[in-house]
Design an enzyme around this catalytic site. Sequence first.
Site, PDB file in Angstrom:
ATOM      1  N   LYS A 135     -17.851   1.093 -47.881  1.00 47.27           N
ATOM      2  CA  LYS A 135     -18.077  -0.352 -47.782  1.00 47.27           C
ATOM      3  C   LYS A 135     -17.340  -1.109 -48.874  1.00 47.27           C
ATOM      4  CE  LYS A 135     -22.604  -0.688 -45.507  1.00 47.27           C
ATOM      5  NZ  LYS A 135     -23.947  -1.265 -45.622  1.00 47.27           N
ATOM      6  N   LYS A 218     -18.129   5.264 -30.073  1.00 46.95           N
ATOM      7  CA  LYS A 218     -19.559   4.932 -30.001  1.00 46.95           C
ATOM      8  C   LYS A 218     -19.737   3.449 -29.691  1.00 46.95           C
ATOM      9  CE  LYS A 218     -22.554   5.328 -33.400  1.00 46.95           C
ATOM     10  NZ  LYS A 218     -23.349   5.693 -34.583  1.00 46.95           N
ATOM     11  N   LYS A 221     -21.851  -2.596 -32.657  1.00 41.54           N
ATOM     12  CA  LYS A 221     -21.863  -4.053 -32.748  1.00 41.54           C
ATOM     13  C   LYS A 221     -20.550  -4.579 -33.307  1.00 41.54           C
ATOM     14  CE  LYS A 221     -24.216  -3.675 -37.155  1.00 41.54           C
ATOM     15  NZ  LYS A 221     -25.493  -3.201 -37.613  1.00 41.54           N
TER      16      LYS A 221
HETATM   17  P1  AMP Z   1     -26.539   0.547 -36.629  1.00 43.33           P
HETATM   18  O1  AMP Z   1     -26.580  -0.586 -35.656  1.00 43.33           O
HETATM   19  O2  AMP Z   1     -25.222   1.247 -36.641  1.00 43.33           O
HETATM   20  O3  AMP Z   1     -27.056   0.196 -37.988  1.00 43.33           O
HETATM   21  O4  AMP Z   1     -27.544   1.660 -36.066  1.00 43.33           O
HETATM   22  C1  AMP Z   1     -28.933   1.511 -36.015  1.00 43.33           C
HETATM   23  C2  AMP Z   1     -29.516   2.721 -35.322  1.00 43.33           C
HETATM   24  O5  AMP Z   1     -29.036   2.810 -33.963  1.00 43.33           O
HETATM   25  C3  AMP Z   1     -29.156   4.062 -35.968  1.00 43.33           C
HETATM   26  O6  AMP Z   1     -30.300   4.900 -35.962  1.00 43.33           O
HETATM   27  C4  AMP Z   1     -28.076   4.648 -35.096  1.00 43.33           C
HETATM   28  O7  AMP Z   1     -28.096   6.044 -35.084  1.00 43.33           O
HETATM   29  C5  AMP Z   1     -28.417   4.074 -33.726  1.00 43.33           C
HETATM   30  N1  AMP Z   1     -27.175   3.841 -32.943  1.00 43.33           N
HETATM   31  C6  AMP Z   1     -26.225   2.918 -33.230  1.00 43.33           C
HETATM   32  N2  AMP Z   1     -25.220   2.966 -32.314  1.00 43.33           N
HETATM   33  C7  AMP Z   1     -25.544   3.943 -31.431  1.00 43.33           C
HETATM   34  C8  AMP Z   1     -24.915   4.472 -30.247  1.00 43.33           C
HETATM   35  N3  AMP Z   1     -23.759   4.001 -29.792  1.00 43.33           N
HETATM   36  N4  AMP Z   1     -25.550   5.478 -29.605  1.00 43.33           N
HETATM   37  C9  AMP Z   1     -26.727   5.954 -30.051  1.00 43.33           C
HETATM   38  N5  AMP Z   1     -27.368   5.504 -31.140  1.00 43.33           N
HETATM   39  C10 AMP Z   1     -26.797   4.514 -31.837  1.00 43.33           C
END
Ligand code: AMP
Length: 355
Positions: A135, A218, A221
């Site tokens: 980061k 993946k 956002k």
């Molecule tokens: P983040 O939005 O990256 O902070 O992720 C928040 C939670 O959502 C974490 O536990 C990630 O493992 C899960 N997560 C985020 N993106 C994915 C995805 N494409 N598929 C499955 N789980 C996800």
Amino acid sequence: MPSVGQTTRPFWLTTLSKLEGMTKPNLFSGMQPSSGSLHLGNYLGALVNWVKLQDEFNAFYCVVDLHAITVPQDPAVLRANTRLTAAQYLAAGIDPARSSLFVQSHVAAHSQLAWVLNTITGFGEAGRMTQFKDKSQKGGVESASVGLFTYPMLMAADILLYQSKAVPVGEDQRQHLELTRDLAERFNSRFGQTFTIPEAVILKETAKIYDLQNPDAKMSKSAADTKGLVNIMDDNSTIVKKFKSAVTDTDGEIRFDRAAKPGVSNLLGIFSAISGHTVQELETRFAGAGYGTLKGDLADLVVATIEPIRDRTNALLADQAELDRLLSAAADRASEVAEATLKQVNDRLGLLPKA
Ligand code: AMP
Ligand code: TRP
């Protein structure tokens, strides 16, 4: 054949759940209020499991606004996203009667314990955190805040305040969990048994959802193009459109093969995660059908799942006073536990109690 949507549970988690009559062990997890809407990956990959874990654990789910401000935030947007994040979790099934869903800054003990943990963390130890390195390099090390550097110790404070046994997180948080365990053990050995040593619950084989336009990446956002990103707050016609235009391939066969057919495999994976049917069952069901049928049926299923969550989210946001009251009551409950831990910590450290 890959088992999409199934989870591998650590043995102790299953064992714990069988110990009837025992008070439920504590669980903690946090989510940043850094984006407007959760996406389908967050929902299927994390949130669905959080909802299930409420049965076996006394769960504390925390909207970590203090972590969010380690990078610049617009105040009005942060406030709105904090409520929106909380509302989506409640709407998806976090039950305020069983779990404490609260806002981190409402419980002052988080900042207070984080300070203490800073004082027992080595500078080099904190400097080895790969998320900080990533980061801080992105925006240039000179502009990274000290808050970004101390982020993992605030996260450790979150977890340790609640004597948490289990911490469900994504793989990217594993190193922070290791640091948390190290700090807990260090404090316990220097000052006497104070903290429960937490375990990461990394749901490895949980549904990993990929971008509909770029099924090798993946769903995220931060996708440059939102056409492949399905948000909980998207309206129904947008969701249908995104599925209808999902990238597939030209061989026309509905078959799971992540390497050769990432687009179709992703659609089957999402279908499996939502419906509970195995990928094999879905292959049989759709044998001979066209991609259009698969996409149409899946879009209907996703809409049927997401629409009630979106509606409940909007209803919660429409009654802001009630939402704020729920968050406040949960923070009060969390504070009781957190304050008890903090008091013990301060006492062990030799901080003079206020008369
Ligand atoms: P983040 O939005 O990256 O902070 O992720 C928040 C939670 O959502 C974490 O536990 C990630 O493992 C899960 N997560 C985020 N993106 C994915 C995805 N494409 N598929 C499955 N789980 C996800
Ligand atoms: N750092 C976590 C993330 O970005 C969020 C978080 C903050 C967290 N405190 C936590 C997760 C405590 C688990 C436990 O995903």
